[in-house]
Design an enzyme around this catalytic site. Structure first.
Site, short mmCIF file in Angstrom:
data_model
loop_
_atom_site.label_atom_id
_atom_site.label_comp_id
_atom_site.label_asym_id
_atom_site.label_seq_id
_atom_site.Cartn_x
_atom_site.Cartn_y
_atom_site.Cartn_z
N GLY A 28 17.93 -3.06 -9.66
CA GLY A 28 19.25 -3.24 -9.06
C GLY A 28 20.13 -2.00 -9.16
N TYR A 29 21.42 -2.20 -8.88
CA TYR A 29 22.38 -1.09 -8.75
C TYR A 29 21.80 -0.10 -7.74
CZ TYR A 29 26.60 1.30 -10.10
OH TYR A 29 27.85 1.85 -10.08
N LEU A 30 21.54 -0.62 -6.55
CA LEU A 30 20.73 0.07 -5.56
C LEU A 30 21.39 1.34 -5.02
CD1 LEU A 30 19.43 -3.03 -3.58
CD2 LEU A 30 18.37 -1.86 -5.52
N HIS A 34 16.21 3.71 -3.83
CA HIS A 34 15.68 2.36 -3.65
C HIS A 34 15.58 2.01 -2.16
CE1 HIS A 34 17.95 1.76 -7.61
NE2 HIS A 34 16.69 1.52 -7.94
N GLY A 144 8.65 4.69 -6.36
CA GLY A 144 9.13 6.05 -6.11
C GLY A 144 8.39 7.09 -6.94
N LYS A 146 9.82 9.54 -8.03
CA LYS A 146 10.81 9.89 -9.07
C LYS A 146 10.29 9.52 -10.47
CE LYS A 146 15.07 9.99 -11.03
NZ LYS A 146 14.83 9.25 -12.25
N ASP A 147 9.67 8.34 -10.58
CA ASP A 147 9.10 7.91 -11.85
C ASP A 147 7.59 8.15 -11.78
OD1 ASP A 147 11.52 6.63 -13.22
OD2 ASP A 147 11.57 5.77 -11.22
N VAL A 173 14.16 10.81 -3.48
CA VAL A 173 15.35 11.08 -2.68
C VAL A 173 16.36 11.81 -3.58
CG1 VAL A 173 17.22 10.05 -1.33
CG2 VAL A 173 14.93 9.04 -1.27
N SER A 182 19.68 8.55 -9.13
CA SER A 182 19.29 7.60 -10.18
C SER A 182 20.48 6.71 -10.49
CB SER A 182 18.89 8.37 -11.43
OG SER A 182 18.91 7.52 -12.56
P1 AMP Z 1 14.57 1.32 -10.85
O1 AMP Z 1 15.58 0.39 -10.26
O2 AMP Z 1 15.16 2.52 -11.49
O3 AMP Z 1 13.53 0.61 -11.68
O4 AMP Z 1 13.78 1.90 -9.60
C1 AMP Z 1 13.10 1.05 -8.69
C2 AMP Z 1 12.17 1.88 -7.86
O5 AMP Z 1 12.91 2.86 -7.14
C3 AMP Z 1 11.13 2.64 -8.69
O6 AMP Z 1 9.87 2.58 -8.04
C4 AMP Z 1 11.68 4.04 -8.71
O7 AMP Z 1 10.68 5.02 -8.85
C5 AMP Z 1 12.31 4.12 -7.34
N1 AMP Z 1 13.33 5.17 -7.31
C6 AMP Z 1 14.37 5.36 -8.16
N2 AMP Z 1 15.07 6.46 -7.85
C7 AMP Z 1 14.46 7.00 -6.77
C8 AMP Z 1 14.70 8.17 -5.97
N3 AMP Z 1 15.70 8.99 -6.23
N4 AMP Z 1 13.85 8.40 -4.95
C9 AMP Z 1 12.81 7.58 -4.69
N5 AMP Z 1 12.54 6.47 -5.39
C10 AMP Z 1 13.34 6.18 -6.42
#
Ligand code: AMP
Length: 276
Positions: A28-30, A34, A144, A146-147, A173, A182
């Site tokens: 969340g906190y999209l 995301h 993503g 990113k991770d 992104v 993030s």
């Molecule tokens: P999170 O909410 O942080 O668990 O992220 C959910 C998904 O979004 C994960 O697969 C992350 O790798 C992806 N994600 C987070 N930030 C980015 C970004 N800046 N670019 C691409 N994907 C992202």
């Protein structure tokens, strides 16, 4: 768009979804990172499920689980706009009832980098993602770059445990100045936000060295390590040049290599990476 809070209801609705089904797991906190996953999943699938669940088991005792930012109303409005069919938003108790006692452990690729800095993190990630896959039974699931280590871990889990889901990894992104978007960037005050640009600068330096013919991984690590403390608020957790699949540190850089780092800016820990 249906908002679903129970596993039972999610399962019932799943049976009626048109195939293929895309799943985007989030906490969340999209943000635009995301949403890039959501949009791609929308294009590639007949049905789209997005999960929002801040997974307590992937946070260490000293980490930010309690402060993790949330804004479900805004998230739902964004997901509605991007034509999500189902938002799965279970409570902690729904996912982890009191008698819960089963865990998914992926070895080797979880030992270093984030796994070393955050003990138990990937056990929590793998367990919740396995649960989401069992509940939603997606055709494809989107993550993503990113991770980066998370992406490697999930792919390994799916291969080793023969899970019937295609894993799609999409590019990071970034903000205009290169900072990877993030949810945790809101923790940065203006001075820290400025200092945070050094994370991407260090990755660009690695790319530049590589494109100029540098293949000594230690030289690349060292140059990055020298650059980062030039920003007074930045402290290094790790700088890595590793094999993109095994995540073992390299002596000689051979493509594809994963250059990744974790840096603390003030009290906020940021991670980022590029693939050479
Ligand atoms: P999170 O909410 O942080 O668990 O992220 C959910 C998904 O979004 C994960 O697969 C992350 O790798 C992806 N994600 C987070 N930030 C980015 C970004 N800046 N670019 C691409 N994907 C992202």
């Amino acid at each position: 768009m249906k908002v679903v809070e129970t596993i039972d209801e999610m399962r019932q609705l799943r049976q009626r979804l048109a195939e293929p089904v895309g799943l985007v797991p989030t906490m969340g906190y999209l943000h635009e990172g995301h949403l890039s996953l959501v949009r791609q999943a929308r294009v590639e699938n007949q049905s789209l499920v997005v999960s929002i669940f801040v997974n307590p088991t992937q946070f260490g005792p000293q980490e930010d689980f309690k402060q993790y930012p949330h804004n479900p109303q805004r998230d739902l409005a964004l997901l509605e706009k991007d034509k999500t069919d189902i938002v799965f938003m279970p409570s902690t108790d729904e996912m982890y009832p009191p008698q819960f006692s089963s865990w998914v452990e992926i070895e080797k690729v979880t030992e270093r980098l984030e796994g070393a800095s955050r003990p138990g993190h990937f056990r929590g990630v793998a367990t919740v993602v396995a649960k989401l896959f069992n509940i939603v039974q997606p055709t494809r699931a989107y993550f993503g770059q990113k991770d980066a280590q998370q992406a490697v871990v999930i792919k390994k889990m799916v291969a080793d445990l023969n899970m019937n889901v295609e894993i799609v990894i999409l590019p990071t992104v970034r903000e205009p100045d290169g900072l990877a978007i993030s949810s945790r960037n809101i923790y940065l005050n203006p001075e820290e936000r400025q200092a945070a640009t050094v994370v991407y600068q260090a990755l660009c330096l690695a790319q530049e060295l590589w494109s100029q013919g540098e293949t000594n991984a230690q030289t690349i690590r060292q140059q990055m390590t020298d650059l980062i403390p030039k920003k007074p608020l930045a402290t290094i957790d790790y700088v890595s040049v590793a094999d993109a699949e095994t995540l073992q540190e390299l002596d000689k850089v051979e493509s594809p290599a994963l250059v990744s780092l974790a840096v603390k800016i003030g009290r906020t820990r940021l991670i980022d990476n590029v693939v050479l």
